[in-house]
Motif scaffolding. Structure first.
Motif, short mmCIF file in Angstrom:
data_model
loop_
_atom_site.label_atom_id
_atom_site.label_comp_id
_atom_site.label_asym_id
_atom_site.label_seq_id
_atom_site.Cartn_x
_atom_site.Cartn_y
_atom_site.Cartn_z
N ALA A 125 40.94 45.28 42.42
CA ALA A 125 42.28 45.36 42.17
C ALA A 125 42.60 46.97 42.15
N GLY A 126 41.12 47.66 41.62
CA GLY A 126 41.90 49.19 41.51
C GLY A 126 42.15 49.25 40.43
N VAL A 127 41.39 47.92 39.39
CA VAL A 127 41.60 48.30 37.79
C VAL A 127 40.41 48.83 37.55
N VAL A 128 39.90 49.98 36.96
CA VAL A 128 39.22 50.65 35.93
C VAL A 128 38.81 49.81 34.67
N LEU A 129 36.75 49.09 34.84
CA LEU A 129 36.64 48.00 33.77
C LEU A 129 36.11 48.77 32.75
N ALA A 130 35.94 50.25 33.08
CA ALA A 130 34.22 51.34 32.21
C ALA A 130 34.26 52.45 33.75
N SER A 131 33.96 53.41 32.33
CA SER A 131 33.80 54.78 32.58
C SER A 131 32.47 55.96 32.33
N ALA A 132 31.69 56.55 32.47
CA ALA A 132 31.09 56.99 31.88
C ALA A 132 31.11 58.40 32.78
N THR A 133 30.70 60.03 31.75
CA THR A 133 30.53 60.92 32.16
C THR A 133 29.30 61.92 31.22
N ASN A 157 23.64 52.94 35.31
CA ASN A 157 22.81 51.75 33.78
C ASN A 157 23.56 51.27 32.59
N ARG A 158 24.47 53.18 32.41
CA ARG A 158 25.05 52.14 31.57
C ARG A 158 26.46 51.99 31.91
N LEU A 159 27.52 51.36 33.25
CA LEU A 159 28.09 50.97 33.77
C LEU A 159 27.79 49.41 34.18
N VAL A 160 26.22 49.38 35.07
CA VAL A 160 25.97 48.15 34.90
C VAL A 160 26.28 46.68 33.68
N ARG A 161 25.38 47.54 32.52
CA ARG A 161 26.08 47.12 31.43
C ARG A 161 27.23 46.73 30.73
N GLU A 162 28.28 47.17 31.77
CA GLU A 162 29.74 47.12 31.09
C GLU A 162 30.03 45.68 31.95
N MET A 163 29.15 45.22 33.26
CA MET A 163 30.33 44.36 33.55
C MET A 163 30.51 43.18 33.10
N GLU A 179 48.59 57.74 38.54
CA GLU A 179 48.51 56.76 37.37
C GLU A 179 47.11 57.71 37.20
N GLN A 180 46.02 56.71 38.33
CA GLN A 180 44.60 57.26 37.78
C GLN A 180 44.33 58.87 38.21
N GLY A 181 43.52 58.84 36.85
CA GLY A 181 43.53 61.02 37.90
C GLY A 181 41.64 61.22 37.06
N ILE A 182 41.21 59.28 37.43
CA ILE A 182 39.53 59.72 37.24
C ILE A 182 38.63 60.94 38.56
N GLY A 183 39.49 60.60 39.29
CA GLY A 183 39.31 61.58 40.74
C GLY A 183 38.43 60.68 41.81
N ALA A 184 37.34 61.40 42.35
CA ALA A 184 36.77 61.78 42.93
C ALA A 184 35.77 59.94 42.92
N SER A 185 35.00 59.77 41.96
CA SER A 185 33.76 58.56 41.59
C SER A 185 35.31 57.30 41.80
N TYR A 186 36.68 57.19 41.47
CA TYR A 186 37.61 57.18 41.76
C TYR A 186 37.89 56.21 43.50
N GLY A 187 37.45 57.28 44.23
CA GLY A 187 37.84 57.60 45.41
C GLY A 187 36.36 56.67 46.06
N ASP A 188 35.20 57.53 45.54
CA ASP A 188 34.11 56.13 45.43
C ASP A 188 33.88 54.92 45.34
N ALA A 189 34.55 54.07 44.33
CA ALA A 189 34.39 52.83 44.42
C ALA A 189 35.47 52.50 45.25
N LEU A 190 37.17 53.04 46.09
CA LEU A 190 37.77 52.50 46.78
C LEU A 190 36.73 52.28 47.93
N MET A 191 36.38 53.37 48.24
CA MET A 191 34.90 53.22 50.04
C MET A 191 34.29 52.36 49.39
N ALA A 192 33.99 52.03 48.48
CA ALA A 192 32.60 50.89 48.85
C ALA A 192 32.93 49.81 48.52
#
Length: 484
Positions: free
Chosen positions: A14-22, A52-58, A415-428
């Motif tokens: 649904a496009g909801v960001v569950l976790a992020s890392a930088t 690795n960080r994000l997979v642990r947040e699943m 609303e969602q300003g994370i940027g390119a990685s959010y676009g990557d998620a949509l492409m995925a």
């Protein structure tokens, strides 16, 4: 993987960001005009750590549907059969080492023919001259290479073992690609690449392959997870905020300014880049400056390193027009529309009454004048229908407002300003048919509107600003020769 950091997100369907890392990083500037990154020690290491960080947040019981990575570009990564980079990655247009190769290839193929086929004249942004530079100056590296990659296709290869590149990135590998036909220019590509094979072409939202065992162990991403191609980070960022329809524009406020406009038919302009888009068969115009946020960071450093909030407050107290102070923000040469690696930064009108706040406001206004110059050229192809602003620079209370005031264009903010990685998620998600191809997760929350009280002043100042570069070009070049 951006110029200053690598960012990752874990997103549901649904496009909801569950976790992020930088993870922040920097580029290497080993010689004047050079800009490089250690592809393995920086990009691959950071992708592994963030994954690795994000997979642990699943969430418990959930599965990972797909993965996609975008990156700065166009870049050049030369690797051997084991995907070991043979030299640091050569970055996009901020790396200006290949000026001789740009001239020689332009003479060899012809400027008109290059513009006709590639949609873009050769510049420091193009990958072809960078390949030619390595062949001429580092023949041992070129001789040992068995494949060439962009930043995202290098990561996709590390994850899957597949040798592929997305159409958009390929369309910035001038003059190796015929943009109007969405295919390799085999004749010219063979001349420049020699025995190096051309990667398989895929669209950014297509599956390249699946995560193999070694990559799974390094990233924590389950073996067999589909990997979607991804693309250059600026286009992934545009995708993240719904810039997909004819006339849609993106202004990306980052280390540089990057602008994208979707067009409905092929159009080439020697002062812009014509590229393939993200959606299959789509086309876009693009433009990018060589500095933006990097200039603000430089100013912050050389004026004592005060907190940005303090500096922005000082700049906000300065009236529009900076009381006669103006800047050309060409501290790393300039890309579009000047295409001059020897261009240099300039403050004009400086007096003893000007303070630190004036310098910062003048920098933002100088960037804004450059944006206006580009948008006027975009209008020659197709009038912009809507403009969406993205990027970390939106945190500045002055920057985007100055751009709207100078250009006269309102800017939408999602609303969602994370940027390119959010676009990557949509492409995925699109790539594995988790969502429909037309899905747009972007929700517009507000609009930055031009202040009409500043329009007449900025119109007048813009005409002065446009004269600064041609009036000082020869002097800049002479100074540049002394500093090289």
């Amino acid at each position: 993987m951006g110029t200053g950091s690598t960012k990752g997100v874990l997103v549901d369907a649904a496009g909801v960001v569950l976790a992020s890392a930088t993870i922040s990083h920097s580029m290497s500037l080993p010689r004047p005009g050079w800009a490089e990154v250690d592809a393995e020690a920086t990009w691959w290491r950071e992708v592994c750590e963030i994954s690795n960080r994000l997979v642990r947040e699943m969430p418990s019981g959930s599965t990972l549907a797909a993965m996609c990575v975008s990156g700065v570009g166009p870049c050049l990564v030369l690797c051997d059969d084991d995907l070991n980079p043979l030299r640091p990655a050569i970055l996009y247009g901020i790396d200006t080492r290949a000026t001789v190769e740009i001239r020689s290839l332009t003479e060899e193929f012809g400027a008109h023919e290059i513009l006709e086929r590639a949609g873009t004249l050769l510049s420091s942004q193009a990958v072809g001259p960078k390949l030619e530079w390595v062949r001429r100056h580092e023949p041992d590296v070129f001789g040992r290479a068995t494949g060439w990659y962009g930043s995202n296709s290098y990561i996709a290869a590390k994850l899957t073992g597949e040798y592929a590149i997305d159409h958009h990135t390929a369309s910035q590998c001038d003059p190796l690609y015929v943009t109007s036909a969405f295919e390799w220019n085999v004749e010219w590509a063979t001349r420049i690449c020699g025995r190096l094979p051309l990667p398989r072409l895929v669209w950014p939202h297509e599956v390249v392959g699946r995560v193999h065992g070694d990559a799974a162990a390094a990233t924590g991403v389950p073996r067999g997870t589909p990997v979607v191609a991804g693309t250059v980070d600026a286009y992934a960022e545009a995708f993240s905020v719904g810039v997909r329809n004819t006339g849609d524009q993106m202004l990306m406020y980052g280390s540089t300014m990057f602008l994208v406009q979707i067009i409905d038919e092929y159009h080439s302009d020697p002062a812009l880049w014509t590229t393939a888009g993200i959606d299959r068969g789509s086309l876009a115009l693009a433009a990018g400056t060589s500095t933006a946020g990097t200039m603000i960071g430089w100013l912050q450093s050389v004026t004592g390193g005060a907190p940005l909030d303090e500096l922005m407050a000082e700049a906000a107290a300065v009236p529009a027009g900076c009381e006669g102070l103006m800047t050309l923000p060409y501290l790393a040469g300039e890309r579009t529309p000047v295409f001059d690696p020897m261009a240099r930064g300039l403050f004009a009108g400086l007096t003893l009454r000007h303070g630190r706040g004036h310098l910062f406001r003048a920098a933002y206004e100088g960037i804004g004048f450059g944006v206006r110059q580009i948008l006027e050229m975009f209008d020659d192809a197709h009038t912009g229908r809507r403009t969406v602003a993205v990027g970390g620079g939106l945190r500045s209370p002055i920057w985007a407002q100055a751009v709207s005031d100078i250009t006269g264009r309102p800017q939408l903010v999602a609303e969602q300003g994370i940027g390119a990685s959010y676009g990557d998620a949509l492409m995925a998600a699109i790539g594995v048919e988790l969502v429909a191809p037309e899905t747009d997760w972007a929700k517009i929350t507000h609009e930055i509107t031009p202040n009409p009280d500043n329009r007449a002043l900025y119109d007048e100042l813009y005409e002065t600003w446009r004269q600064l570069y041609p009036a000082t070009k020869d002097l800049m070049h002479a100074l540049g020769e002394l500093g090289s």
